[in-house]
Design a protein around this motif. Structure first.
Motif, PDB file in Angstrom:
ATOM      1  N   SER A 209      -4.948 -34.997 -28.045  1.00  0.00           N
ATOM      2  CA  SER A 209      -5.058 -34.630 -26.625  1.00  0.00           C
ATOM      3  C   SER A 209      -6.226 -35.328 -25.931  1.00  0.00           C
ATOM      4  CB  SER A 209      -5.121 -33.115 -26.454  1.00  0.00           C
ATOM      5  OG  SER A 209      -6.163 -32.604 -27.228  1.00  0.00           O
ATOM      6  N   GLY A 210      -7.006 -36.112 -26.679  1.00  0.00           N
ATOM      7  CA  GLY A 210      -8.055 -36.936 -26.080  1.00  0.00           C
ATOM      8  C   GLY A 210      -8.984 -36.152 -25.179  1.00  0.00           C
ATOM      9  N   LYS A 211      -9.152 -36.644 -23.971  1.00  0.00           N
ATOM     10  CA  LYS A 211     -10.120 -36.013 -23.064  1.00  0.00           C
ATOM     11  C   LYS A 211      -9.669 -34.612 -22.654  1.00  0.00           C
ATOM     12  CE  LYS A 211     -12.118 -40.162 -21.118  1.00  0.00           C
ATOM     13  NZ  LYS A 211     -11.928 -41.174 -20.114  1.00  0.00           N
ATOM     14  N   ARG A 212      -8.322 -34.421 -22.671  1.00  0.00           N
ATOM     15  CA  ARG A 212      -7.793 -33.108 -22.271  1.00  0.00           C
ATOM     16  C   ARG A 212      -8.350 -31.997 -23.181  1.00  0.00           C
ATOM     17  NH1 ARG A 212      -2.772 -31.245 -23.634  1.00  0.00           N
ATOM     18  NH2 ARG A 212      -2.252 -33.295 -24.420  1.00  0.00           N
ATOM     19  N   ALA A 213      -8.556 -32.334 -24.492  1.00  0.00           N
ATOM     20  CA  ALA A 213      -9.032 -31.324 -25.446  1.00  0.00           C
ATOM     21  C   ALA A 213     -10.379 -30.758 -25.013  1.00  0.00           C
ATOM     22  CB  ALA A 213      -9.133 -31.931 -26.833  1.00  0.00           C
ATOM     23  N   ALA A 214     -11.205 -31.636 -24.429  1.00  0.00           N
ATOM     24  CA  ALA A 214     -12.522 -31.181 -24.005  1.00  0.00           C
ATOM     25  C   ALA A 214     -12.427 -30.192 -22.848  1.00  0.00           C
ATOM     26  CB  ALA A 214     -13.360 -32.397 -23.610  1.00  0.00           C
ATOM     27  N   ARG A 215     -11.376 -30.382 -22.009  1.00  0.00           N
ATOM     28  CA  ARG A 215     -11.217 -29.484 -20.856  1.00  0.00           C
ATOM     29  C   ARG A 215     -10.499 -28.195 -21.229  1.00  0.00           C
ATOM     30  NH1 ARG A 215      -9.458 -34.225 -18.424  1.00  0.00           N
ATOM     31  NH2 ARG A 215      -7.312 -33.468 -18.390  1.00  0.00           N
ATOM     32  N   GLU A 216      -9.605 -28.315 -22.223  1.00  0.00           N
ATOM     33  CA  GLU A 216      -8.801 -27.155 -22.596  1.00  0.00           C
ATOM     34  C   GLU A 216      -9.671 -26.071 -23.217  1.00  0.00           C
ATOM     35  OE1 GLU A 216      -4.546 -29.220 -23.710  1.00  0.00           O
ATOM     36  OE2 GLU A 216      -5.881 -28.563 -25.296  1.00  0.00           O
ATOM     37  N   GLU A 217      -9.181 -24.821 -23.099  1.00  0.00           N
ATOM     38  CA  GLU A 217      -9.928 -23.744 -23.733  1.00  0.00           C
ATOM     39  C   GLU A 217      -9.818 -23.894 -25.250  1.00  0.00           C
ATOM     40  OE1 GLU A 217     -10.514 -19.979 -21.998  1.00  0.00           O
ATOM     41  OE2 GLU A 217      -8.862 -20.327 -20.603  1.00  0.00           O
TER      42      GLU A 217
ATOM     43  N   GLY B  83     -17.347 -25.856 -32.508  1.00  0.00           N
ATOM     44  CA  GLY B  83     -17.757 -24.992 -31.401  1.00  0.00           C
ATOM     45  C   GLY B  83     -16.788 -23.850 -31.129  1.00  0.00           C
ATOM     46  N   LEU B  84     -16.220 -23.285 -32.196  1.00  0.00           N
ATOM     47  CA  LEU B  84     -15.234 -22.215 -32.018  1.00  0.00           C
ATOM     48  C   LEU B  84     -15.864 -20.837 -32.218  1.00  0.00           C
ATOM     49  CD1 LEU B  84     -12.178 -23.637 -33.988  1.00  0.00           C
ATOM     50  CD2 LEU B  84     -12.937 -24.158 -31.680  1.00  0.00           C
ATOM     51  N   LYS B  85     -15.333 -19.878 -31.491  1.00  0.00           N
ATOM     52  CA  LYS B  85     -15.772 -18.498 -31.674  1.00  0.00           C
ATOM     53  C   LYS B  85     -14.695 -17.744 -32.432  1.00  0.00           C
ATOM     54  CE  LYS B  85     -18.644 -18.368 -27.636  1.00  0.00           C
ATOM     55  NZ  LYS B  85     -18.709 -18.142 -26.232  1.00  0.00           N
ATOM     56  N   GLY B  86     -15.045 -16.568 -32.931  1.00  0.00           N
ATOM     57  CA  GLY B  86     -14.022 -15.787 -33.615  1.00  0.00           C
ATOM     58  C   GLY B  86     -14.577 -14.585 -34.336  1.00  0.00           C
ATOM     59  N   GLN B  87     -13.690 -13.972 -35.081  1.00  0.00           N
ATOM     60  CA  GLN B  87     -14.037 -12.760 -35.825  1.00  0.00           C
ATOM     61  C   GLN B  87     -13.506 -12.862 -37.251  1.00  0.00           C
ATOM     62  OE1 GLN B  87     -12.523  -9.357 -33.492  1.00  0.00           O
ATOM     63  NE2 GLN B  87     -12.866 -10.624 -31.687  1.00  0.00           N
ATOM     64  N   VAL B  88     -14.243 -12.220 -38.175  1.00  0.00           N
ATOM     65  CA  VAL B  88     -13.810 -12.218 -39.572  1.00  0.00           C
ATOM     66  C   VAL B  88     -13.726 -10.783 -40.079  1.00  0.00           C
ATOM     67  CG1 VAL B  88     -14.731 -14.486 -40.178  1.00  0.00           C
ATOM     68  CG2 VAL B  88     -16.211 -12.495 -40.356  1.00  0.00           C
ATOM     69  N   SER B  89     -12.718 -10.513 -40.896  1.00  0.00           N
ATOM     70  CA  SER B  89     -12.597  -9.199 -41.511  1.00  0.00           C
ATOM     71  C   SER B  89     -12.979  -9.327 -42.977  1.00  0.00           C
ATOM     72  CB  SER B  89     -11.160  -8.683 -41.383  1.00  0.00           C
ATOM     73  OG  SER B  89     -11.069  -7.416 -41.985  1.00  0.00           O
ATOM     74  N   LEU B  90     -13.989  -8.565 -43.398  1.00  0.00           N
ATOM     75  CA  LEU B  90     -14.538  -8.714 -44.749  1.00  0.00           C
ATOM     76  C   LEU B  90     -13.849  -7.812 -45.761  1.00  0.00           C
ATOM     77  CD1 LEU B  90     -18.404  -8.885 -44.239  1.00  0.00           C
ATOM     78  CD2 LEU B  90     -16.734 -10.704 -44.157  1.00  0.00           C
TER      79      LEU B  90
END
Ligand SMILES: Cc1cc2nc3c(=O)[nH]c(=O)nc-3n(C[C@H](O)[C@H](O)[C@H](O)COP(=O)(O)OP(=O)(O)OC[C@H]3O[C@@H](n4cnc5c(N)ncnc54)[C@H](O)[C@@H]3O)c2cc1C
Length: 278
Positions: free
Chosen positions: A192-200, A224-231
């Motif tokens: 997605s090239g430059k689009r990836a930088a703009r996309e969420e 640079g991703l956010k998220g959650q983990v279940s332990l």
């Protein structure tokens, strides 16, 4: 409201050589549970094992029945697999905080599920929940081998784009879920090239063994991703009293250490909150 109930077994049968499906009749609980929560199950009529065993809610079957999938690893799960429909176990719940869905509520982030081994368990329930919200989900599912894969068709039927990995390469990508995810992210950026930088950016929900979650955290940091983990931590009481399941977390200012209970404060945590090192 917490219930300690005698739960009648509606179904208990084999899915793979070592994984079983258990369906419990618990009408008082079925409507209260949210994805990511677990039940603490105790076998009746025995003191060995004495303690309950934590098992995630895999699906809400109907207003009365709740489905669980479990792998036979030791005495408790061995005895559980020997039980027949009509017999009863003791089920304590709802326990734990489920996945926090407020984090994605007002966003259009594509969602990533990352499930390793029995970490697959909560994702059928979560997919069903998110299906109503029409979210785009890519589910990375890892098992040691093809013969032990479970819930794949359910996830596909619920609209997930499923990417399988097996450690022995018997199906899908040969290797770990974290490696498969990283390959996918690289490809996504390249295509997605430059689009990836703009996309969420994708938002991750993960469940599985600790080394896998730590590897995912590293991938998350890199991209640079956010998220959650279940332990999946061994626990005693499940109510926050015995402190048998504490894990180290960072405090808000990222300086000190805060000990948190997986049973009561989790099992779901922010992916960057856990201190994995050691
Ligand atoms: C919140 C939560 C949800 C869970 N959900 C599921 C689920 O949906 N399906 C499922 O199959 N399992 C799940 N587990 C793991 C499950 O609780 C254990 O596999 C189970 O308690 C083992 O009981 P046992 O008596 O058969 O084995 P034990 O005799 O207690 O142990 C056998 C072996 O397994 C190891 N072991 C036991 N418990 C764990 C654990 N929690 N993590 C890692 N290793 C362990 C022991 O060290 C030992 O080597 C979950 C755990 C947690 C904390």
């Amino acid at each position: 409201m917490l219930y300690d109930l005698k739960a009648k077994i509606a179904k208990n049968h084999k899915l793979t050589p070592s994984i079983y499906y258990l369906e419990l009749e618990i009408p008082k609980l079925a409507g209260l549970l949210v994805p990511g929560q677990f039940l603490h199950v105790r076998l009746l009529g025995t003191t060995d094992p004495l303690l309950r065993r934590p098992l995630s809610v895999n699906r809400i079957v109907n207003k009365k029945n709740v489905g669980i999938i479990y792998k036979v690893v030791g005495k408790g799960t061995y005895l559980l697999k020997e039980m027949a429909a009509g017999e009863t176990v003791d089920a304590l719940g709802p326990l734990g905080n489920g996945f926090d869905l407020t984090k994605i509520k007002n966003s259009k982030n594509p969602l990533i599920f990352a499930a390793g081994g029995m970490g697959i368990a909560p994702f059928v329930f979560l997919s069903k929940y998110l299906r109503k919200k029409k979210r785009k989900i890519t589910a990375f599912v890892g098992m040691d081998k093809k013969a032990e894969l479970v819930c794949i068709d359910e996830l596909k039927n619920l609209g997930c784009d499923v990417k399988i990995s097996t450690e022995d390469g018997s199906r899908g990508f040969k290797g770990y879920v974290s490696t498969s995810l990283e390959k996918y992210l690289k490809k996504r950026i390249a295509s997605s090239g430059k689009r990836a930088a703009r996309e969420e950016k994708p938002y991750i929900y993960a469940c599985g063994p600790k080394p896998m979650l730590k590897a995912l955290r590293d991938v998350g940091v890199k991209y640079g991703l956010k998220g959650q983990v279940s332990l999946d931590e061994m626990m005693g009481c499940g109510l926050g009293a015995c402190l048998g399941c504490v894990v180290k977390t960072r405090n808000a200012s990222n300086e000190g250490v805060v000990y948190k209970r997986v049973c009561k404060d989790g099992p779901v945590f922010d992916i960057n909150e856990i201190i994995w090192e050691e």
